[in-house]
Design a protein around this motif. Structure first.
Motif, PDB file in Angstrom:
ATOM      1  N   ALA A   1      43.582  42.590  42.073  1.00 45.23           N
ATOM      2  CA  ALA A   1      42.981  41.536  42.887  1.00 45.23           C
ATOM      3  C   ALA A   1      42.875  41.952  44.348  1.00 45.23           C
ATOM      4  O   ALA A   1      41.887  41.650  45.025  1.00 45.23           O
ATOM      5  N   PHE A   2      43.912  42.649  44.847  1.00 42.86           N
ATOM      6  CA  PHE A   2      43.880  43.135  46.225  1.00 42.86           C
ATOM      7  C   PHE A   2      42.709  44.092  46.424  1.00 42.86           C
ATOM      8  O   PHE A   2      41.931  43.967  47.377  1.00 42.86           O
ATOM      9  N   SER A   3      42.566  45.064  45.523  1.00 37.61           N
ATOM     10  CA  SER A   3      41.505  46.062  45.670  1.00 37.61           C
ATOM     11  C   SER A   3      40.123  45.453  45.517  1.00 37.61           C
ATOM     12  O   SER A   3      39.189  45.813  46.244  1.00 37.61           O
ATOM     13  N   ASP A   4      39.969  44.522  44.565  1.00 34.92           N
ATOM     14  CA  ASP A   4      38.685  43.845  44.392  1.00 34.92           C
ATOM     15  C   ASP A   4      38.254  43.165  45.685  1.00 34.92           C
ATOM     16  O   ASP A   4      37.111  43.303  46.144  1.00 34.92           O
ATOM     17  N   ASN A   5      39.168  42.385  46.263  1.00 33.63           N
ATOM     18  CA  ASN A   5      38.836  41.639  47.479  1.00 33.63           C
ATOM     19  C   ASN A   5      38.640  42.553  48.668  1.00 33.63           C
ATOM     20  O   ASN A   5      37.759  42.312  49.499  1.00 33.63           O
ATOM     21  N   LEU A   6      39.449  43.598  48.758  1.00 32.67           N
ATOM     22  CA  LEU A   6      39.299  44.544  49.861  1.00 32.67           C
ATOM     23  C   LEU A   6      37.926  45.196  49.832  1.00 32.67           C
ATOM     24  O   LEU A   6      37.214  45.238  50.850  1.00 32.67           O
ATOM     25  N   LEU A   7      37.521  45.704  48.673  1.00 31.68           N
ATOM     26  CA  LEU A   7      36.229  46.380  48.571  1.00 31.68           C
ATOM     27  C   LEU A   7      35.076  45.415  48.814  1.00 31.68           C
ATOM     28  O   LEU A   7      34.163  45.699  49.615  1.00 31.68           O
ATOM     29  N   LYS A   8      35.113  44.260  48.161  1.00 34.05           N
ATOM     30  CA  LYS A   8      33.997  43.311  48.280  1.00 34.05           C
ATOM     31  C   LYS A   8      33.864  42.782  49.705  1.00 34.05           C
ATOM     32  O   LYS A   8      32.763  42.754  50.267  1.00 34.05           O
TER      33      LYS A   8
END
Length: 465
Positions: free
Chosen positions: A60-67
Motif C-alpha cells: 500500500a505504501f509503494s502504490d500510494n508513493l508511486l501514484k
C-alpha cells in the motif's frame, strides 16, 4: 446473514443485521462455514498474520508513493487547469482499469493455489514492475510513468483476492473483525506515509533523479521478503478450472452472491465506499491546489489527515466490534462522512476546520468499511472465498473507475467547484446511511444498547486499590 429465505435462522427485513456473526445462530454458522484448508491454532497464527500485515503495508505504501508522485509531477507542470484536471483523472483510471481486467483471475489463483504462495510470487512481479518504474522516473517520461501505474494496478489486482481471502485462514474466527481493523488501519497508515513521502520526494527530487525509483525498488524487495513468512495453507479448490471468459465468471459469482442477501449488500456497500473515498481523494488534490493554493508537501499533509482518520476509524471499528461483526457501525460511519462532506464544501471554511473535518470524515470511513470487509470474508465457504474476493474487488474498482470519470466530468463539463463535488460525496454517503437504517432498523439501536450495557457494567465494577 441470509442465504435462503426458508432457513430457520434467516432474519426478516425488520430484524437486526446484528445478532451478529459469528456468535449468533450456531447451526447456521456450521452450514455456512466450510472447514478452512488448514486448521488455525490459538497460538501459532501470529507469525503468518503479521507477515501478511508487513507485506500489505509495504504494498500500500509503494502504490500510494508511486501514484501520488506521478500526480505531483503532473501538477508541477504549468499546464492549463482543464488539462491538469483530466490528467489527474486519467492517473486514477490507469490504476483502476487493470483491476477490472484481472480481479477475477486473481480470485481464481487464490482458490486454485495456496494464497501465501500466490502472494509471494506476485511480490516477485512487483520487483520487476518497480525496476520499470525506476527507468520511467529517471527518464522523466510521463507516458512510461503512467504505464508503471497501470502495471502496479495489475499487480495489486492479482494480490487483492489472496490478501483478503487469506485472513479467515490465518486468524481464529473470533479475531476476524479485529484482524480487519488491523489490516485496514495499516493500509491507511501506509497511504498516509506513502502520500507524505511522495510530497517530500516531489520537492526533494524535482528533476530526473533515480532515487525515487531506487527507493521503490528496495521497498519491493523488502515486501517480497516479508511475504515469505506468510503461512502456506493448502489450496481451497485445487481442481478449480480456469475460465478465460472473466465476464461469464463474474456473472456466475454475482448470481451466487445475490442468493445471500447480506453478502450481496456488502458487495454493493464496498463498491459505494470506494466510489466515495476515491472521489473525495481526487477532489481533495484539486481543492488543495486551486482553493487552498498549497504546494505538493502541504497537499500531502491534507491527504495524510484523511488517511489518519481512516486508520483511527478502522482501528476503533475493530476494537468496538469485539468478537463479532458490528453492523450498526455502518450507518454511523455513513452519516459522519455525510456531515463532514457537507461542512467541507462550504465556502470560506478555514484550513484548520477543513483539516479536522477531513480527519473526521476518514474516521467515518473506517467505521463504514470494517464491518463490510468482515462480511465479505466470513460469509463465503472456504472453497469460494477467493472468487468472492475477486468479484468484490472487481465491483469496487468499477466504483473507483466511475469516480475517476465522474471527477473529470463534474469539473470540466458541468463546471462544478471542488466544494460542490464534496457536497455530492456527502449526498451519496447520506443516501447510503438512510438505506442501511431503513432496511435494518434495529442495527443502530442494538449497537447503542450494547455500548450502554458495556459502559454500565464497567461503571459497576468495584475499584481495586
Amino acid at each position: 446473514m441470509d442465504r435462503a429465505a426458508n432457513h430457520p435462522c434467516v432474519y426478516s427485513h425488520a430484524l437486526p443485521f446484528e445478532e451478529n456473526l459469528p456468535h449468533a445462530c450456531p447451526s447456521r454458522r456450521q452450514t455456512r462455514m466450510n472447514p478452512t484448508p488448514s486448521p488455525i491454532t490459538k497460538t501459532h497464527w501470529k507469525r503468518g498474520f503479521w507477515s501478511l500485515m508487513g507485506t500489505q503495508f509495504q504494498g500500500a505504501f509503494s502504490d500510494n508513493l508511486l501514484k501520488q508522485l506521478v500526480i505531483f509531477i503532473v501538477m508541477a507542470q504549468q499546464w492549463p487547469k482543464e488539462k491538469l484536471d483530466r490528467l489527474v483523472s486519467d492517473a486514477g483510471m490507469y490504476f483502476a482499469v487493470p483491476f477490472l481486467l484481472f480481479s477475477m483471475f486473481g480470485g481464481w489463483m487464490a482458490d486454485r493455489f495456496s494464497k501465501g504462495r500466490v502472494m509471494m510470487w506476485v511480490k516477485v512481479l512487483e520487483i520487476a514492475i518497480m525496476t520499470f518504474a525506476l527507468v520511467a522516473l529517471a527518464m522523466q517520461d510521463l507516458n512510461l510513468q503512467l504505464v508503471s501505474i497501470c502495471l502496479m494496478g495489475a499487480q495489486s489486482a492479482l494480490f487483492a483476492a489472496s490478501k483478503y481471502g487469506s485472513l479467515p485462514e490465518l486468524v481464529p474466527d473470533e479475531k476476524l473483525s479485529w484482524a480487519n481493523g488491523i489490516i485496514e488501519m495499516l493500509t491507511f497508515l501506509a497511504a498516509i506515509l506513502g502520500t507524505l513521502a511522495a510530497g517530500l520526494m516531489a520537492n526533494a527530487f524535482p528533476g530526473s533523479s533515480p532515487w525515487p525509483g531506487i527507493i521503490l525498488l528496495v521497498l519491493s524487495i523488502a515486501g517480497w521478503w516479508a511475504s515469505t513468512g506468510i503461512t502456506r495453507v493448502r489450496p481451497a479448490s485445487p481442481d478449480k478450472p480456469l475460465r478465460l471468459n472473466f465476464l461469464g465468471e463474474l456473472w456466475r459469482e454475482f448470481r451466487w452472491m445475490k442468493g445471500d442477501r447480506d453478502l450481496w449488500r456488502a458487495n454493493l456497500g464496498n463498491t459505494g465506499f470506494f466510489f466515495i473515498a476515491v472521489l473525495v481523494q481526487m477532489n481533495l488534490l484539486l481543492y488543495a491546489q486551486q482553493i487552498l493554493k498549497v504546494d505538493p508537501l502541504e497537499n500531502s499533509v491534507l491527504q495524510v489527515a484523511l488517511a489518519i482518520g481512516m486508520a483511527v476509524g478502522s482501528m476503533l471499528a475493530g476494537k468496538l466490534s469485539g468478537d463479532h461483526i458490528e453492523y450498526g457501525l455502518i450507518p454511523v460511519g455513513a452519516f459522519l462522512m455525510a456531515t463532514m462532506g457537507l461542512v467541507m464544501g462550504m465556502e470560506g471554511v478555514s484550513k484548520t476546520i477543513f483539516t479536522v473535518c477531513l480527519s473526521l470524515l476518514g474516521i467515518g470511513g473506517g467505521f463504514f468499511i470494517v464491518p463490510i470487509a468482515a462480511v465479505l470474508q466470513h460469509q463465503p465457504p472456504a472453497d469460494r472465498k477467493g472468487a468472492v474476493q475477486g468479484a468484490a474487488s472487481w465491483l469496487s474498482w468499477v466504483g473507483i473507475s466511475i469516480a475517476a470519470v465522474l471527477q473529470g466530468e463534474l469539473s470540466l463539463r458541468l463546471h462544478w467547484t471542488p466544494g460542490q463535488i464534496f457536497w455530492f460525496c456527502a449526498a451519496c454517503a447520506a443516501c447510503t446511511g438512510v438505506y442501511v437504517t431503513l432496511t435494518r432498523p434495529a442495527a443502530l439501536p442494538a449497537l447503542l444498547k450494547r455500548w450502554t450495557t458495556r459502559r454500565n457494567a464497567e461503571c459497576r465494577m468495584p475499584n481495586v486499590e
